[in-house]
Write an enzyme that holds these catalytic residues in place. Sequence first.
Site, PDB file in Angstrom:
ATOM      1  N   HIS A 461     -17.242  -8.144  62.567  1.00 28.62           N
ATOM      2  CA  HIS A 461     -18.590  -7.665  62.247  1.00 28.62           C
ATOM      3  C   HIS A 461     -19.018  -8.154  60.863  1.00 28.62           C
ATOM      4  O   HIS A 461     -20.097  -8.748  60.703  1.00 28.62           O
ATOM      5  CB  HIS A 461     -18.602  -6.137  62.297  1.00 28.62           C
ATOM      6  CG  HIS A 461     -19.918  -5.522  61.929  1.00 28.62           C
ATOM      7  ND1 HIS A 461     -20.810  -5.036  62.861  1.00 28.62           N
ATOM      8  CD2 HIS A 461     -20.510  -5.307  60.715  1.00 28.62           C
ATOM      9  CE1 HIS A 461     -21.878  -4.557  62.247  1.00 28.62           C
ATOM     10  NE2 HIS A 461     -21.712  -4.706  60.941  1.00 28.62           N
ATOM     11  N   GLU A 462     -18.183  -7.899  59.863  1.00 24.96           N
ATOM     12  CA  GLU A 462     -18.560  -8.296  58.505  1.00 24.96           C
ATOM     13  C   GLU A 462     -18.627  -9.808  58.371  1.00 24.96           C
ATOM     14  O   GLU A 462     -19.456 -10.334  57.613  1.00 24.96           O
ATOM     15  CB  GLU A 462     -17.583  -7.693  57.486  1.00 24.96           C
ATOM     16  CG  GLU A 462     -17.567  -6.171  57.448  1.00 24.96           C
ATOM     17  CD  GLU A 462     -18.943  -5.549  57.226  1.00 24.96           C
ATOM     18  OE1 GLU A 462     -19.807  -6.194  56.607  1.00 24.96           O
ATOM     19  OE2 GLU A 462     -19.158  -4.405  57.681  1.00 24.96           O
ATOM     20  N   HIS A 465     -22.006 -11.008  59.358  1.00 34.66           N
ATOM     21  CA  HIS A 465     -22.949 -10.951  58.231  1.00 34.66           C
ATOM     22  C   HIS A 465     -22.753 -12.166  57.322  1.00 34.66           C
ATOM     23  O   HIS A 465     -23.728 -12.768  56.842  1.00 34.66           O
ATOM     24  CB  HIS A 465     -22.714  -9.687  57.407  1.00 34.66           C
ATOM     25  CG  HIS A 465     -23.291  -8.442  57.975  1.00 34.66           C
ATOM     26  ND1 HIS A 465     -24.611  -8.341  58.359  1.00 34.66           N
ATOM     27  CD2 HIS A 465     -22.739  -7.212  58.184  1.00 34.66           C
ATOM     28  CE1 HIS A 465     -24.847  -7.107  58.797  1.00 34.66           C
ATOM     29  NE2 HIS A 465     -23.730  -6.406  58.706  1.00 34.66           N
ATOM     30  N   HIS A 468     -24.373 -15.226  58.597  1.00 33.04           N
ATOM     31  CA  HIS A 468     -25.824 -15.168  58.396  1.00 33.04           C
ATOM     32  C   HIS A 468     -26.177 -15.701  57.004  1.00 33.04           C
ATOM     33  O   HIS A 468     -27.204 -16.380  56.818  1.00 33.04           O
ATOM     34  CB  HIS A 468     -26.276 -13.715  58.557  1.00 33.04           C
ATOM     35  CG  HIS A 468     -27.725 -13.544  58.869  1.00 33.04           C
ATOM     36  ND1 HIS A 468     -28.314 -12.311  59.027  1.00 33.04           N
ATOM     37  CD2 HIS A 468     -28.739 -14.431  59.041  1.00 33.04           C
ATOM     38  CE1 HIS A 468     -29.593 -12.445  59.284  1.00 33.04           C
ATOM     39  NE2 HIS A 468     -29.884 -13.726  59.291  1.00 33.04           N
TER      40      HIS A 468
END
Length: 670
Positions: A461-462, A465, A468
């Site tokens: 998940h991190e 980010h 991105h």
Amino acid sequence: MTNPLLDNWSTPHEIAPFDQIEDAHFAPAFETALTEARAEIAAIADDPADPSFANTIEALELAGKQLDKVLSVFFTVAGADTNSKRQELQRAFSPKLAAYSSEVYSNKALYQRIETLWEKRDTLDLSPEQERLLYLSRRSFVRAGAALEGAEEARMRDIMSRLAELGTAFTQNLLADESGWHMVLAENELEGLPDFLVNAAREAGQEKDEDGPVITLSRSLIVPFLQFSPRRDLREKAFRAWAARGANGGETDNRAIAAEILQLREERARLLGYDSFAAYKLDTEMAKTPEAVKSLLMDVWAPAKAQAEADAATMTDMMQQDGVNGPLEKWDWRYYAEKRRKAEHDLDEAALKPYLQLDRMIEAAFACANRLFGLEFERLDVPLYHADCRAWEVTRNGRHVAVFIGDYFARGSKRSGAWCSAMRGQAKFPREQGTVVINVCNFAKGNPALLSYDDARTLFHEFGHALHQMLSNVTYESLSGTNVARDFVELPSQLYEHWLEVPRVLEEFATHAETGEAMPKAMLDKVLEAANFDMGFQTVEYVASALVDLSFHEGKAPDDPMAKQAEVLEELGMPHAIGMRHATPHFAHVFAGDGYSSGYYSYMWSEVMDADAFEAFREAGDAFDAATAKSLEENILSTGGSREADDLYLSFRGRMPGVEALLKGRGLAA
């Protein structure tokens, strides 16, 4: 003496020279950089030349860069490796930064320059990205109160300063409660605990200067303890301490702070002409209105609650078979859920965990990024702020893209949770600059460090980010990376979690810590089959938190947030044995700052999209389909906030999704 925070950094890729930076450098660097930023703002506002995009909007883009540089280092270490001096500095800096922000946004001459450009925007021959930057710049000023006058303007300034102080206090109180509690375990209290947990508890005991193993309030320790300990009395003791963070009375109690924050937010919204803080906050998000948020959450609540209640009945029977009478309690759920998972799926997390080595899961996250986007990762030998940290240079086709820093282990000096932040954002103006991005997690140490499946999902998940940020390809830093609508920002991170569930990823990287053998096919199948196990519980605890957050900000601020929280949960019919994922006194997403205030729902809003977005790869027949990955990068990951979120998603998928994909993905619908 020179101050390394203010020097030009000649380090590889201009990474902060952490080995030269001392706490004594922060305050003088901050004051110097703040003075410089004020002068830069004054020069823009007082420029005698007519306003132009270059001398106003682009000049604003460059103003305060030295201050950003100083604060990127300070807030990194203040969050991930704090101490009493850094906490003192944080308390001192917060009101000063709020005052500076108020000065900028209440600068009438500066606002008028932006307004002039806005009124004649059709004649300025701007690129689409420049038009977007002008629009967002003006919107930021208006929403910050630039149009306010006199007493209202002064009151807004006071509100923002006080909110900054309160957010800092909330965070520091929570950290104090988390780091100030631990439970020493006697040898006979280790019964039933798997080796990985015993080893992690011994590591924590050494950090706490205890002779034996301890359980702390770090999620990576307390959750597996609640899963595996047969000692109901100890589970209750640990759970009550975990649930009481921020509500223990005394100097670290957050309840009065939360009440004041809510009242100030309501006043702030009304000064700006909104009926409520929720209406103000959601006006710029994809959801737009509180009604739209509530509709989504309630669509999910009913099936999730039904599933949770059915699961609770099953586990109550199991508990009674163990000779325990009375209702299933919050400290029982994870223990009996683990027993149930082992019985129903023949999946034992203690047996699974040796296959989820931290280092191998990092390799897996990197390998997926390579297969999807062509990124390559090479370790960097550079000084960082803590010995636990590691750094990699990220390249593509031999060209530098970013620096990625990982800080994975729990420690008393680190706030709880997991997060991603850019120490430097991507930009092409005024020169090409790649990002320096960091993932911070709170995994238990071990030799080797082993993850739960939930931990591994957090890592992916991190890293979503981080991608991105890394793949951003815009001109202006203000529009780069994760500078997007709050209910869109979780799309890339939650979407990336799906690659952990791709069988070939686990087949390659889920190898046993001792034997090096790949995860057996039977276990792999069980892991994937059990992916939605206990999803009723997980969804209920999340949605309840999101609905409480929304209710706090929908109308008049409650005088007693705890009473309001209880009222909302009562109306929902919250299952007895499930608590909010984040109860009010430790709801840092909502009270540590404005980021997720009236916006905790955004994880689920984004999940509606991520469930649908991964379907695009399934429809292509390959989780690593090159054309779909290219479209994902071009339409979402590279564009930052340069276009509206709805437009970005439509460009990628051709339509907006409904809630059905989410319910199906969570196993809450046929």
